[in-house]
Design a protein around this motif. Structure first.
Motif, PDB file in Angstrom:
ATOM      1  N   MET A   1       4.844  72.556 -21.352  1.00 52.15           N
ATOM      2  CA  MET A   1       4.950  73.255 -22.644  1.00 52.15           C
ATOM      3  C   MET A   1       4.909  74.772 -22.449  1.00 52.15           C
ATOM      4  SD  MET A   1       2.759  73.093 -26.153  1.00 52.15           S
ATOM      5  CE  MET A   1       1.754  71.753 -25.664  1.00 52.15           C
ATOM      6  N   ASN A   2       5.922  75.436 -22.988  1.00 53.56           N
ATOM      7  CA  ASN A   2       5.979  76.877 -22.863  1.00 53.56           C
ATOM      8  C   ASN A   2       5.002  77.581 -23.785  1.00 53.56           C
ATOM      9  OD1 ASN A   2       8.174  77.349 -21.008  1.00 53.56           O
ATOM     10  ND2 ASN A   2       9.448  76.365 -22.567  1.00 53.56           N
ATOM     11  N   HIS A   3       4.768  76.937 -24.925  1.00 55.62           N
ATOM     12  CA  HIS A   3       4.035  77.609 -25.974  1.00 55.62           C
ATOM     13  C   HIS A   3       2.649  76.998 -26.083  1.00 55.62           C
ATOM     14  CE1 HIS A   3       3.490  78.366 -30.547  1.00 55.62           C
ATOM     15  NE2 HIS A   3       2.868  79.268 -29.827  1.00 55.62           N
ATOM     16  N   ASP A   4       1.702  77.589 -25.347  1.00 56.75           N
ATOM     17  CA  ASP A   4       0.348  77.051 -25.305  1.00 56.75           C
ATOM     18  C   ASP A   4      -0.472  77.663 -26.428  1.00 56.75           C
ATOM     19  OD1 ASP A   4      -2.073  75.993 -24.665  1.00 56.75           O
ATOM     20  OD2 ASP A   4      -2.390  77.261 -22.898  1.00 56.75           O
ATOM     21  N   PHE A   5      -0.169  77.226 -27.666  1.00 53.81           N
ATOM     22  CA  PHE A   5      -0.782  77.885 -28.827  1.00 53.81           C
ATOM     23  C   PHE A   5      -2.296  77.729 -28.867  1.00 53.81           C
ATOM     24  CE2 PHE A   5       0.463  73.643 -30.192  1.00 53.81           C
ATOM     25  CZ  PHE A   5      -0.675  73.185 -30.839  1.00 53.81           C
ATOM     26  N   LYS A   6      -2.789  76.621 -28.289  1.00 57.88           N
ATOM     27  CA  LYS A   6      -4.235  76.392 -28.359  1.00 57.88           C
ATOM     28  C   LYS A   6      -5.009  77.455 -27.589  1.00 57.88           C
ATOM     29  CE  LYS A   6      -4.260  71.615 -29.606  1.00 57.88           C
ATOM     30  NZ  LYS A   6      -4.266  70.216 -29.256  1.00 57.88           N
ATOM     31  N   THR A   7      -4.385  78.021 -26.598  1.00 54.15           N
ATOM     32  CA  THR A   7      -5.037  79.101 -25.859  1.00 54.15           C
ATOM     33  C   THR A   7      -4.729  80.466 -26.465  1.00 54.15           C
ATOM     34  OG1 THR A   7      -4.710  77.786 -23.877  1.00 54.15           O
ATOM     35  CG2 THR A   7      -5.371  80.083 -23.554  1.00 54.15           C
ATOM     36  N   ILE A   8      -3.437  80.685 -26.738  1.00 52.13           N
ATOM     37  CA  ILE A   8      -3.076  82.060 -27.101  1.00 52.13           C
ATOM     38  C   ILE A   8      -3.476  82.443 -28.520  1.00 52.13           C
ATOM     39  CG2 ILE A   8      -1.190  82.126 -25.423  1.00 52.13           C
ATOM     40  CD1 ILE A   8       0.718  82.086 -27.892  1.00 52.13           C
ATOM     41  N   GLU A   9      -3.555  81.480 -29.420  1.00 54.13           N
ATOM     42  CA  GLU A   9      -3.876  81.886 -30.795  1.00 54.13           C
ATOM     43  C   GLU A   9      -5.306  82.429 -30.918  1.00 54.13           C
ATOM     44  OE1 GLU A   9      -2.359  78.905 -33.543  1.00 54.13           O
ATOM     45  OE2 GLU A   9      -0.313  79.579 -33.128  1.00 54.13           O
ATOM     46  N   PRO A  10      -6.314  81.702 -30.429  1.00 58.54           N
ATOM     47  CA  PRO A  10      -7.672  82.292 -30.473  1.00 58.54           C
ATOM     48  C   PRO A  10      -7.752  83.582 -29.669  1.00 58.54           C
ATOM     49  CG  PRO A  10      -7.762  79.954 -29.918  1.00 58.54           C
ATOM     50  CD  PRO A  10      -6.321  80.344 -29.866  1.00 58.54           C
ATOM     51  N   LYS A  11      -7.018  83.647 -28.574  1.00 63.47           N
ATOM     52  CA  LYS A  11      -7.050  84.835 -27.728  1.00 63.47           C
ATOM     53  C   LYS A  11      -6.639  86.084 -28.508  1.00 63.47           C
ATOM     54  CE  LYS A  11      -4.107  86.858 -24.129  1.00 63.47           C
ATOM     55  NZ  LYS A  11      -3.037  86.547 -23.159  1.00 63.47           N
ATOM     56  N   TRP A  12      -5.542  85.994 -29.205  1.00 62.41           N
ATOM     57  CA  TRP A  12      -5.065  87.184 -29.916  1.00 62.41           C
ATOM     58  C   TRP A  12      -5.869  87.468 -31.176  1.00 62.41           C
ATOM     59  CZ3 TRP A  12      -2.661  90.713 -27.420  1.00 62.41           C
ATOM     60  CH2 TRP A  12      -1.958  90.358 -26.266  1.00 62.41           C
ATOM     61  N   GLN A  13      -6.334  86.400 -31.821  1.00 62.58           N
ATOM     62  CA  GLN A  13      -7.185  86.619 -33.001  1.00 62.58           C
ATOM     63  C   GLN A  13      -8.425  87.402 -32.608  1.00 62.58           C
ATOM     64  OE1 GLN A  13      -7.588  82.592 -34.468  1.00 62.58           O
ATOM     65  NE2 GLN A  13      -5.427  82.523 -34.998  1.00 62.58           N
ATOM     66  N   GLN A  14      -8.970  87.061 -31.447  1.00 64.36           N
ATOM     67  CA  GLN A  14     -10.161  87.757 -30.975  1.00 64.36           C
ATOM     68  C   GLN A  14      -9.831  89.210 -30.616  1.00 64.36           C
ATOM     69  OE1 GLN A  14     -12.074  85.836 -27.644  1.00 64.36           O
ATOM     70  NE2 GLN A  14     -13.688  87.381 -27.615  1.00 64.36           N
ATOM     71  N   LYS A  15      -8.707  89.412 -29.959  1.00 62.38           N
ATOM     72  CA  LYS A  15      -8.330  90.780 -29.563  1.00 62.38           C
ATOM     73  C   LYS A  15      -8.091  91.664 -30.783  1.00 62.38           C
ATOM     74  CE  LYS A  15      -6.187  89.962 -25.004  1.00 62.38           C
ATOM     75  NZ  LYS A  15      -6.388  91.108 -24.091  1.00 62.38           N
ATOM     76  N   TRP A  16      -7.417  91.114 -31.797  1.00 63.34           N
ATOM     77  CA  TRP A  16      -7.182  91.905 -33.018  1.00 63.34           C
ATOM     78  C   TRP A  16      -8.505  92.312 -33.655  1.00 63.34           C
ATOM     79  CZ3 TRP A  16      -3.476  87.532 -34.845  1.00 63.34           C
ATOM     80  CH2 TRP A  16      -2.213  87.712 -34.266  1.00 63.34           C
ATOM     81  N   GLU A  17      -9.415  91.319 -33.694  1.00 64.91           N
ATOM     82  CA  GLU A  17     -10.696  91.576 -34.339  1.00 64.91           C
ATOM     83  C   GLU A  17     -11.487  92.627 -33.569  1.00 64.91           C
ATOM     84  OE1 GLU A  17     -12.494  88.194 -35.937  1.00 64.91           O
ATOM     85  OE2 GLU A  17     -14.359  89.195 -36.444  1.00 64.91           O
ATOM     86  N   GLU A  18     -11.525  92.484 -32.244  1.00 59.90           N
ATOM     87  CA  GLU A  18     -12.284  93.439 -31.425  1.00 59.90           C
ATOM     88  C   GLU A  18     -11.735  94.853 -31.568  1.00 59.90           C
ATOM     89  OE1 GLU A  18     -13.616  90.223 -28.021  1.00 59.90           O
ATOM     90  OE2 GLU A  18     -12.095  91.741 -27.543  1.00 59.90           O
ATOM     91  N   ALA A  19     -10.416  94.936 -31.701  1.00 57.65           N
ATOM     92  CA  ALA A  19      -9.783  96.256 -31.776  1.00 57.65           C
ATOM     93  C   ALA A  19      -9.777  96.795 -33.206  1.00 57.65           C
ATOM     94  CB  ALA A  19      -8.359  96.169 -31.244  1.00 57.65           C
ATOM     95  N   GLY A  20     -10.170  95.974 -34.179  1.00 59.50           N
ATOM     96  CA  GLY A  20     -10.051  96.394 -35.581  1.00 59.50           C
ATOM     97  C   GLY A  20      -8.601  96.738 -35.890  1.00 59.50           C
ATOM     98  N   ALA A  21      -7.702  95.952 -35.330  1.00 64.16           N
ATOM     99  CA  ALA A  21      -6.277  96.299 -35.363  1.00 64.16           C
ATOM    100  C   ALA A  21      -5.719  96.463 -36.772  1.00 64.16           C
ATOM    101  CB  ALA A  21      -5.473  95.233 -34.614  1.00 64.16           C
ATOM    102  N   PHE A  22      -6.288  95.746 -37.723  1.00 57.75           N
ATOM    103  CA  PHE A  22      -5.680  95.753 -39.063  1.00 57.75           C
ATOM    104  C   PHE A  22      -6.548  96.443 -40.108  1.00 57.75           C
ATOM    105  CE2 PHE A  22      -4.085  91.758 -36.971  1.00 57.75           C
ATOM    106  CZ  PHE A  22      -2.904  92.349 -36.530  1.00 57.75           C
ATOM    107  N   HIS A  23      -7.501  97.230 -39.633  1.00 59.03           N
ATOM    108  CA  HIS A  23      -8.299  97.998 -40.580  1.00 59.03           C
ATOM    109  C   HIS A  23      -7.456  99.117 -41.171  1.00 59.03           C
ATOM    110  CE1 HIS A  23     -12.435  96.764 -38.739  1.00 59.03           C
ATOM    111  NE2 HIS A  23     -11.688  95.739 -39.088  1.00 59.03           N
ATOM    112  N   ALA A  24      -7.578  99.297 -42.481  1.00 64.70           N
ATOM    113  CA  ALA A  24      -6.875 100.409 -43.117  1.00 64.70           C
ATOM    114  C   ALA A  24      -7.478 101.708 -42.590  1.00 64.70           C
ATOM    115  CB  ALA A  24      -7.041 100.335 -44.638  1.00 64.70           C
ATOM    116  N   GLY A  25      -6.607 102.655 -42.274  1.00 67.27           N
ATOM    117  CA  GLY A  25      -7.073 103.868 -41.615  1.00 67.27           C
ATOM    118  C   GLY A  25      -7.556 104.931 -42.577  1.00 67.27           C
ATOM    119  N   ASP A  26      -8.141 105.973 -42.023  1.00 60.84           N
ATOM    120  CA  ASP A  26      -8.634 107.085 -42.836  1.00 60.84           C
ATOM    121  C   ASP A  26      -7.620 108.215 -42.920  1.00 60.84           C
ATOM    122  OD1 ASP A  26     -11.096 105.832 -43.152  1.00 60.84           O
ATOM    123  OD2 ASP A  26     -11.768 106.557 -41.197  1.00 60.84           O
ATOM    124  N   ASP A  27      -6.541 108.085 -42.173  1.00 55.69           N
ATOM    125  CA  ASP A  27      -5.583 109.183 -42.089  1.00 55.69           C
ATOM    126  C   ASP A  27      -4.747 109.271 -43.367  1.00 55.69           C
ATOM    127  OD1 ASP A  27      -3.702 111.034 -41.536  1.00 55.69           O
ATOM    128  OD2 ASP A  27      -2.846 109.995 -39.793  1.00 55.69           O
TER     129      ASP A  27
END
Length: 800
Positions: A1-27
RNA sequence: GCGCCCGUGGCGGAACUGGCAGACGCGCCGGAUUUAGGAUCCGGUCCGAAAGGGUGCAGGUUCAAGUCCUGUCGGGCGCACCA
């Protein structure tokens, strides 16, 4: 299987959260985009598939706007006041606070599994005291400005929920929560004077981008009509009975009057009404009926003719009988009508049943058969005789009434004032104190929030009083004005209170000095795009426009309308084409789909299955199609080589970028995804693509399927998150082919296609078409009558 | 009654201001691979043998209509004895 969603989905959700990737900015130098979705009620059942579709639309648009360089505010909170939580508390004795916190936690966790790019740092909860403090604050501001009043009137009451309901909450005579028949009950009720804002709410619609059907529904709900108030004097006494009519032109045809059975004039003159016992009997019958029964259109007309009390037709001077009947409502107009049986179907039916005269005043129908409601020449109408234009006749009559001092032009609204109190525990306490000396006294602003007291019993009382009424320590208090003994209001606000302003709190969710900082309000408001369900068009959407407009009028918010643009998603129906419901057993659980196929597949399929605004049935096989699509995308990393550009796919990419870009903005997600599938098929034909091209592909895909896009982006060595990279641009010139195929018709029938240069003009196109062997053969021996050429589109040669 | 929306293959649905109807996906048919099933890959798929005919039905406008107009049938939604 090329698309190992069970691994990559939690992985990116965690990275987004750690980075605050989608927080509205102050600029604040960046352009802003405020995307709003209707916040959910955190029920114990958790998220269902409808939530996913409701949020997926602006999710995609928000993700694209971030890539376009906007400062995006895309928040989600919880509208946590509601009867299910309270009923759960009554049943299990789990405190609503505990149940709510638990449900919010569960909901949040489920949302995160879908990969939504909400700014979770701004989440709010309408039952949090730091939030409802400001709900109470706005209520007090309304009180201060005379928009809150208390009245003992007949109200909609749900005997099962033991609670007063607003007009909006009892549509069709059914309780919005439990679907029981609503009854009319005389009660002390808090009202918000929303009718004072009826015109502003109507006028505001001219300045916002809402779909026509939503505007129409709101206009309809507000129900403004123009007409006249006319005074009818009662014979023999010095009393006037005022009626409202939209057809003052038919006044000469008035042969009787009808009052609502509850009309107060009846009691005033009960001594004169010799059959008052019949009146009372009729009233008792009406009171027994539910609101639903009473408003059945097709039921027989009933009523009582008053003895000893008649009225005078103000234009003819004739003596006319007065009836009471429940087809006249106390809640609309003045509670009394003039009846024109010749030209009103209800009056006609009533007149036939009770043997009252029917006088034709508008020609055009046959009044021996039925009421005629159309236009026509005025007859039997004194100074109006001969007029043929309704508007003219109305204007003349109003003119006459005003000169004579017996009537005047006026408007009425179907919308009623908002019955605002509920006899429930789990709501915002109404911050008012009843003082025997000072009357109704607002709780001082600095004492907010007025907290909900702890109780052990959550049930409303038998007589329909709030559970708070049993808490002496809450009820007994000192009057803030005179310091004497006083009692607190024990009712709470309806569930629609907190949601009437929540979008303002996301802007500055933790501020404890003001509901939101004015500078931040100025930057973020108005909401650029609000998506939600059609079921809220005549409730939440009206209520929140009203509150916001009030705040604007007192200078608290910067623009008169809260939402610039509104859209509505359609339902996802069960696989059987019916509305999903537990009892039908056709419910699809989104988390089952995530577990089996991944969040990316779920998101993609929900947006692919049809027009976003339309209802469409769920199809398991369709999900598989989307999974295949993403699997094939995952496999592209094997054939993506080099960074140079190849000519083969170049135009396909430019075309697709253009299509996906505009389709997302138009919420045509299904065709945007189809365009990506088409491009993928094209890549398959070519057999290879460059790494740069694949990067472009995943940028386009990322709003729909962000996890797999991030994964591929990372594999290709992309910097940062693809979700925050730049949206691809396209070259308009490269979105069209150098040679295009156009259709050639002869006399409107397709006879072939020819390839012409994209820039070929009329003559060149025609020449190429005519030289095509098939076309030439078809034209053989015929006379050309006309030649139509639309360059780039079609050639049509009309020949005989 | 008033207001709004929709009728397109076997299915979900495409079709920009009128300009090659059926994109894309599902399903189905055939083939490859496989011990088998599943998965995957390739080809085909509106109807019809063909001429032709096709967007609920009947008309109309137009060189040209799924799209515009009139009527009609069917379905959905909202409000509703609103004077």
């Amino acid at each position: 299987m090329n698309h190992d969603f069970k691994t990559i989905e939690p992985k990116w959700q965690q990275k987004w959260e750690e980075a605050g990737a989608f927080h509205a900015g102050d600029d604040r130098s960046k352009p802003k985009f405020y995307a709003l979705v209707e916040f959910p009620y955190p029920s114990g059942a958790g998220m269902h598939i409808g939530h996913v579709k409701a949020y997926a639309g602006l999710e995609v648009i928000s993700r694209k706007r971030r890539m376009d360089g906007y400062n995006v505010l895309f928040p989600l909170g919880f509208d946590a006041i509601g009867l299910p939580t309270e009923n759960y508390a009554i049943k299990t004795h789990v405190h609503p606070r505990v149940a709510t916190d638990r449900n919010i936690e569960k909901f949040t966790m489920q949302m995160k599994k879908i990969g939504f790019s909400f700014d979770w740092s701004r989440t709010i909860d309408t039952t949090d005291e730091g939030y409802y403090k400001w709900t109470q604050w706005i209520f007090l501001k309304m009180f201060e400005h005379g928009l809150v009043f208390r009245d003992k009137t007949l109200v909609n009451y749900c005997p099962s929920c033991k609670v007063v309901l607003s007009n909006e909450d009892s549509q069709g005579g059914k309780c919005d929560v439990c679907k029981s028949d609503v009854v009319q009950k005389s009660k002390d009720v808090w009202y918000l004077r929303i009718t004072e804002y009826a015109d502003k709410l109507l006028e505001g619609l001219d300045h916002v981008d809402y779909p026509a059907n939503i505007k129409a529904q709101q206009v309809n709900w507000i129900g403004k009509s123009r007409g006249a108030f006319v005074d009818f004097s009662l014979s023999g006494i010095d009393e006037k009975l005022t009626i409202y009519t939209t057809r003052p032109d038919t006044l000469f045809g008035v042969t009787f009057m009808v009052m609502a059975p509850e009309h107060p004039v009846l009691d005033k003159y009960k001594d004169r009404i010799s059959n008052f016992d019949e009146v009372e009997k009729y009233r008792a019958e009406c009171a027994k009926k539910t609101e639903f029964e009473r408003t059945q259109v097709n039921k027989d007309k009933t009523g009582v003719r008053l003895s000893g009390l008649t009225a005078r037709n103000p234009v003819t001077g004739g003596d006319i009988p007065i009836f009471i009947s429940d087809y006249v409502m106390m809640g609309y107009g003045t509670g009394a009508i003039m009846a024109v049986p010749a030209h009103d179907e209800r009056d006609y039916e009533f007149a036939r049943k009770f043997g009252v005269d029917i006088i034709e005043v508008v020609k055009g129908g046959d009044i021996s058969e039925a009421a005629y409601t159309g236009d026509g020449e005025m007859v039997n109408s004194g100074f109006l005789n001969g007029l043929c234009n309704k508007a003219d006749s109305i204007a003349r009559m109003i003119d006459h009434l005003e000169k004579e001092g017996i009537g005047k032009a006026g408007v009425q609204y179907k919308m009623k004032d908002w019955a605002f109190n509920r006899q429930r525990y789990w709501g915002e306490p109404i911050p008012i104190v009843h003082c025997p000396v000072c009357g109704m006294v607002p709780v001082p602003y600095e004492e907010l929030p007025l907290r909900l007291p702890e109780v052990t019993k959550f049930e409303p009382g038998e007589g329909g009083e709030s559970p708070l009424a049993a808490i002496d320590s809450f009820v007994n208090c000192k009057c803030p004005k005179c310091g004497g003994d006083a009692k607190r209001e024990t009712d709470t606000m309806p569930q629609w209170a907190g949601s009437s302003w929540y979008f303002l709190r996301y802007i500055d969710p933790r501020n404890d000095k003001v509901f939101a900082d004015p500078d931040l309000l100025k930057y973020w408001m108005p909401v650029d795009w609000y998506n939600g369900g059609m079921e809220h068009v005549t409730r939440h959407l009206i209520y929140s426009r009203f509150w916001y407009r009030f705040l604007y009028d007192i200078g608290e918010v910067p623009y008169p309308e809260p939402y610039l643009k509104r859209s509505a998603q359609g339902l996802i129906l069960g696989p059987d084409g019916e509305k999903m419901s537990k009892s039908r057993g056709n419910v699809i659980d989104p988390l089952d789909i995530v577990a089996a196929y991944g969040a990316d597949v779920l998101r993609t399929y929900i947006l692919f299955l049809g027009d976003y605004g339309a209802s469409a049935p769920w199809a398991d096989n369709g999900v598989k199609g989307c999974r295949r699509f993403l699997e094939r995308v995952a496999a592209l990393t094997d054939i993506a080589k080099g960074t140079g550009s190849t000519k083969e796919l170049e135009r396909d990419f430019h075309k697709t970028v253009k299509k996906v870009t505009s389709d997302i903005e138009d919420m045509k997600f299904n065709t945007a995804i189809a365009a990506l599938m088409t491009l993928l098929n094209r890549i398959g034909e070519v057999g290879s693509l460059t790494a740069d091209e694949l990067k472009t592909f995943v940028k386009l895909l990322s709003p729909f399927a962000p996890h797999i896009s991030e994964e591929i982006w990372e594999k290709l060595g992309g910097k940062g998150f693809v979700s925050l990279s730049g949206w691809p641009s396209y070259d308009e010139a490269l979105t069209v082919d150098s040679e295009i195929e156009i259709a050639v018709q002869i006399s409107g029938k397709l006879r072939g296609t020819v390839l012409v240069p994209a820039d070929a003009d009329r003559d060149a196109t025609l020449a190429i078409a005519k030289s095509d062997p098939k076309i030439a053969a078809a034209l053989e021996g015929k006379t050309v009558v006309k030649e139509i050429v639309v360059p780039g589109k079609i050639v049509n040669i009309v020949a005989k």
